[in-house]
Design a protein around this motif. Structure first.
Motif, PDB file in Angstrom:
ATOM      1  N   GLU A   1       0.833  -1.205   0.000  1.00 22.78           N
ATOM      2  CA  GLU A   1       0.000   0.000   0.000  1.00 22.78           C
ATOM      3  C   GLU A   1       0.868   1.257   0.000  1.00 22.78           C
ATOM      4  OE1 GLU A   1      -3.164   2.178   2.997  1.00 22.78           O
ATOM      5  OE2 GLU A   1      -2.869   0.021   3.160  1.00 22.78           O
ATOM      6  N   VAL A   2       1.901   1.279   0.853  1.00 23.42           N
ATOM      7  CA  VAL A   2       2.816   2.429   0.903  1.00 23.42           C
ATOM      8  C   VAL A   2       3.551   2.570  -0.429  1.00 23.42           C
ATOM      9  CG1 VAL A   2       4.907   3.315   2.018  1.00 23.42           C
ATOM     10  CG2 VAL A   2       3.097   2.321   3.406  1.00 23.42           C
ATOM     11  N   THR A   3       4.007   1.462  -0.985  1.00 24.39           N
ATOM     12  CA  THR A   3       4.703   1.494  -2.265  1.00 24.39           C
ATOM     13  C   THR A   3       3.782   1.970  -3.381  1.00 24.39           C
ATOM     14  OG1 THR A   3       6.067  -0.353  -1.512  1.00 24.39           O
ATOM     15  CG2 THR A   3       6.067   0.100  -3.872  1.00 24.39           C
ATOM     16  N   GLY A   4       2.537   1.540  -3.356  1.00 21.23           N
ATOM     17  CA  GLY A   4       1.574   1.955  -4.374  1.00 21.23           C
ATOM     18  C   GLY A   4       1.288   3.440  -4.322  1.00 21.23           C
ATOM     19  N   LYS A   5       1.195   4.007  -3.108  1.00 18.28           N
ATOM     20  CA  LYS A   5       0.974   5.456  -2.978  1.00 18.28           C
ATOM     21  C   LYS A   5       2.151   6.225  -3.588  1.00 18.28           C
ATOM     22  CE  LYS A   5      -1.906   5.604   1.143  1.00 18.28           C
ATOM     23  NZ  LYS A   5      -1.941   5.957   2.571  1.00 18.28           N
ATOM     24  N   GLU A   6       3.375   5.801  -3.300  1.00 18.28           N
ATOM     25  CA  GLU A   6       4.554   6.480  -3.844  1.00 18.28           C
ATOM     26  C   GLU A   6       4.652   6.305  -5.352  1.00 18.28           C
ATOM     27  OE1 GLU A   6       6.776   8.590  -2.449  1.00 18.28           O
ATOM     28  OE2 GLU A   6       5.386   8.506  -0.767  1.00 18.28           O
ATOM     29  N   LEU A   7       4.102   5.223  -5.857  1.00 22.50           N
ATOM     30  CA  LEU A   7       4.155   4.965  -7.289  1.00 22.50           C
ATOM     31  C   LEU A   7       3.299   5.947  -8.081  1.00 22.50           C
ATOM     32  CD1 LEU A   7       5.323   2.946  -9.356  1.00 22.50           C
ATOM     33  CD2 LEU A   7       3.190   1.667  -9.135  1.00 22.50           C
ATOM     34  N   VAL A   8       2.177   6.392  -7.496  1.00 15.88           N
ATOM     35  CA  VAL A   8       1.269   7.270  -8.235  1.00 15.88           C
ATOM     36  C   VAL A   8       1.417   8.750  -7.876  1.00 15.88           C
ATOM     37  CG1 VAL A   8      -0.451   5.471  -8.618  1.00 15.88           C
ATOM     38  CG2 VAL A   8      -0.596   6.897  -6.571  1.00 15.88           C
ATOM     39  N   THR A   9       2.209   9.095  -6.850  1.00  9.50           N
ATOM     40  CA  THR A   9       2.376  10.520  -6.513  1.00  9.50           C
ATOM     41  C   THR A   9       3.275  11.190  -7.547  1.00  9.50           C
ATOM     42  OG1 THR A   9       4.222  10.031  -5.044  1.00  9.50           O
ATOM     43  CG2 THR A   9       2.059  10.244  -4.028  1.00  9.50           C
ATOM     44  N   ARG A  10       3.048  12.495  -7.731  1.00  3.68           N
ATOM     45  CA  ARG A  10       3.815  13.269  -8.699  1.00  3.68           C
ATOM     46  C   ARG A  10       5.244  13.459  -8.187  1.00  3.68           C
ATOM     47  NH1 ARG A  10       4.399  19.027 -10.055  1.00  3.68           N
ATOM     48  NH2 ARG A  10       4.750  19.125 -12.284  1.00  3.68           N
ATOM     49  N   LYS A  11       6.209  13.262  -9.025  1.00  2.00           N
ATOM     50  CA  LYS A  11       7.617  13.382  -8.649  1.00  2.00           C
ATOM     51  C   LYS A  11       8.074  14.825  -8.813  1.00  2.00           C
ATOM     52  CE  LYS A  11       7.749   8.988  -8.130  1.00  2.00           C
ATOM     53  NZ  LYS A  11       6.429   8.731  -7.642  1.00  2.00           N
ATOM     54  N   VAL A  12       8.871  15.289  -7.859  1.00  2.00           N
ATOM     55  CA  VAL A  12       9.438  16.631  -7.915  1.00  2.00           C
ATOM     56  C   VAL A  12      10.952  16.476  -8.013  1.00  2.00           C
ATOM     57  CG1 VAL A  12       9.715  18.819  -6.724  1.00  2.00           C
ATOM     58  CG2 VAL A  12       7.574  17.558  -6.519  1.00  2.00           C
ATOM     59  N   THR A  13      11.518  17.009  -9.066  1.00  2.00           N
ATOM     60  CA  THR A  13      12.955  16.911  -9.279  1.00  2.00           C
ATOM     61  C   THR A  13      13.552  18.309  -9.181  1.00  2.00           C
ATOM     62  OG1 THR A  13      12.605  15.060 -10.763  1.00  2.00           O
ATOM     63  CG2 THR A  13      14.747  16.128 -10.856  1.00  2.00           C
ATOM     64  N   GLU A  14      14.534  18.459  -8.298  1.00  2.00           N
ATOM     65  CA  GLU A  14      15.254  19.728  -8.198  1.00  2.00           C
ATOM     66  C   GLU A  14      16.257  19.801  -9.334  1.00  2.00           C
ATOM     67  OE1 GLU A  14      15.162  22.342  -6.177  1.00  2.00           O
ATOM     68  OE2 GLU A  14      13.546  21.598  -4.928  1.00  2.00           O
ATOM     69  N   GLN A  15      16.253  20.867 -10.054  1.00  2.00           N
ATOM     70  CA  GLN A  15      17.176  21.053 -11.160  1.00  2.00           C
ATOM     71  C   GLN A  15      18.414  21.815 -10.676  1.00  2.00           C
ATOM     72  OE1 GLN A  15      16.804  19.669 -14.131  1.00  2.00           O
ATOM     73  NE2 GLN A  15      14.889  18.786 -13.420  1.00  2.00           N
ATOM     74  N   TYR A  16      19.002  21.296  -9.581  1.00  2.00           N
ATOM     75  CA  TYR A  16      20.185  21.951  -9.025  1.00  2.00           C
ATOM     76  C   TYR A  16      21.349  21.789  -9.953  1.00  2.00           C
ATOM     77  CZ  TYR A  16      23.989  23.083  -6.010  1.00  2.00           C
ATOM     78  OH  TYR A  16      25.096  23.653  -5.496  1.00  2.00           O
ATOM     79  N   PRO A  17      22.152  22.463 -10.251  1.00  2.00           N
ATOM     80  CA  PRO A  17      22.740  23.772 -10.154  1.00  2.00           C
ATOM     81  C   PRO A  17      22.077  24.823 -11.017  1.00  2.00           C
ATOM     82  CG  PRO A  17      24.228  22.284 -11.300  1.00  2.00           C
ATOM     83  CD  PRO A  17      23.001  21.531 -10.919  1.00  2.00           C
ATOM     84  N   GLU A  18      21.148  24.425 -11.877  1.00  2.00           N
ATOM     85  CA  GLU A  18      20.520  25.411 -12.747  1.00  2.00           C
ATOM     86  C   GLU A  18      19.562  26.325 -11.986  1.00  2.00           C
ATOM     87  OE1 GLU A  18      20.417  22.070 -13.636  1.00  2.00           O
ATOM     88  OE2 GLU A  18      22.079  22.210 -15.046  1.00  2.00           O
ATOM     89  N   ASN A  19      18.990  25.863 -10.895  1.00  2.00           N
ATOM     90  CA  ASN A  19      17.992  26.662 -10.183  1.00  2.00           C
ATOM     91  C   ASN A  19      18.559  27.356  -8.943  1.00  2.00           C
ATOM     92  OD1 ASN A  19      18.306  24.517  -8.463  1.00  2.00           O
ATOM     93  ND2 ASN A  19      16.135  24.177  -8.144  1.00  2.00           N
ATOM     94  N   ARG A  20      19.811  27.700  -8.938  1.00  2.00           N
ATOM     95  CA  ARG A  20      20.422  28.355  -7.772  1.00  2.00           C
ATOM     96  C   ARG A  20      19.719  29.669  -7.422  1.00  2.00           C
ATOM     97  NH1 ARG A  20      26.438  27.383  -9.575  1.00  2.00           N
ATOM     98  NH2 ARG A  20      26.814  25.416  -8.529  1.00  2.00           N
ATOM     99  N   ALA A  21      19.261  30.399  -8.404  1.00  2.00           N
ATOM    100  CA  ALA A  21      18.630  31.702  -8.151  1.00  2.00           C
ATOM    101  C   ALA A  21      17.309  31.550  -7.419  1.00  2.00           C
ATOM    102  CB  ALA A  21      18.409  32.444  -9.461  1.00  2.00           C
ATOM    103  N   GLU A  22      16.542  30.519  -7.705  1.00  2.00           N
ATOM    104  CA  GLU A  22      15.233  30.335  -7.058  1.00  2.00           C
ATOM    105  C   GLU A  22      15.302  29.434  -5.836  1.00  2.00           C
ATOM    106  OE1 GLU A  22      15.135  28.506 -10.522  1.00  2.00           O
ATOM    107  OE2 GLU A  22      15.642  30.551 -11.050  1.00  2.00           O
ATOM    108  N   LEU A  23      16.443  28.860  -5.568  1.00  2.00           N
ATOM    109  CA  LEU A  23      16.571  27.908  -4.470  1.00  2.00           C
ATOM    110  C   LEU A  23      16.361  28.608  -3.135  1.00  2.00           C
ATOM    111  CD1 LEU A  23      17.196  24.915  -4.323  1.00  2.00           C
ATOM    112  CD2 LEU A  23      19.562  25.499  -3.911  1.00  2.00           C
TER     113      LEU A  23
END
Length: 186
Positions: free
Chosen positions: A22-44
């Motif tokens: 059940e826990v694995t299934g919830k993580e499977l369908v949640t939207r992923k957030v990827t930090e675009q670090y070093p490109e996003n230093r200004a907004e970090l």
């Protein structure tokens, strides 16, 4: 172990497997957030309370408030801070401790914050600059008092020279004749 305990343990294991899936299934369908670090230093957004490196607080004139008391050095659990100080004499004759060198080893710091808490003059703080990757450990040793220290007391002013004493006036010639006559008599 009887048959009842056997089937109860199988049921508990199966229940545990379902919960994990059940826990694995919830993580499977949640939207992923990827930090675009070093490109996003200004907004970090780095939190204000993040402890990254120790730094001196300098005022507009380029002076720091460190009085070289050594309380940060004594309270550091890893002996990360090293202070070199010297005694200077002020123009009024009093002696004062001055900071020569304040070194900080970032590689052995635990970021506990004890040095910042015990500083009586609030001369040091943690910055939130988290990018500290280097290739050698020697680059992790930093000198915090990088600006030259300015004298807070004015330089002693030289005393004006005393006026020269006037040369003695020559004595009248009559005195010389008396001296000569005394010498002649002897």
């Amino acid at each position: 172990m009887n048959i009842k305990e056997y089937f109860v343990s199988i049921f508990k294991g199966f229940y545990s497997l379902i919960k994990g899936m059940e826990v694995t299934g919830k993580e499977l369908v949640t939207r992923k957030v990827t930090e675009q670090y070093p490109e996003n230093r200004a907004e970090l957004k780095i939190p204000e309370r993040f402890r990254a490196t120790l730094e001196f607080i300098y005022d507009d004139n380029g002076c720091h408030k460190c009085i070289a008391c050594g309380s940060c050095e004594r309270n550091c659990p890893n002996q990360t801070i090293s202070i070199t100080k010297r005694m200077v004499e002020l123009p009024d004759g009093k002696k004062k401790m001055k900071l020569d060198k304040y070194t900080y080893d970032l590689g052995s710091c635990t970021f506990c914050g004890l040095c910042v808490q015990v500083c009586p003059t609030n001369a040091i703080r943690f910055s939130n600059d988290f990018e500290q990757a280097v290739f050698t450990r020697e680059k992790l040793v930093k000198q915090l008092n990088y600006l030259p220290e300015k004298d807070d007391a004015p330089a002693p002013v030289a005393k004006p020279a005393a006026p020269a004493k006037p040369a003695p006036e020559p004595k009248p010639a009559a005195d010389e004749t008396k001296i000569e006559t005394k010498e002649n008599k002897e």
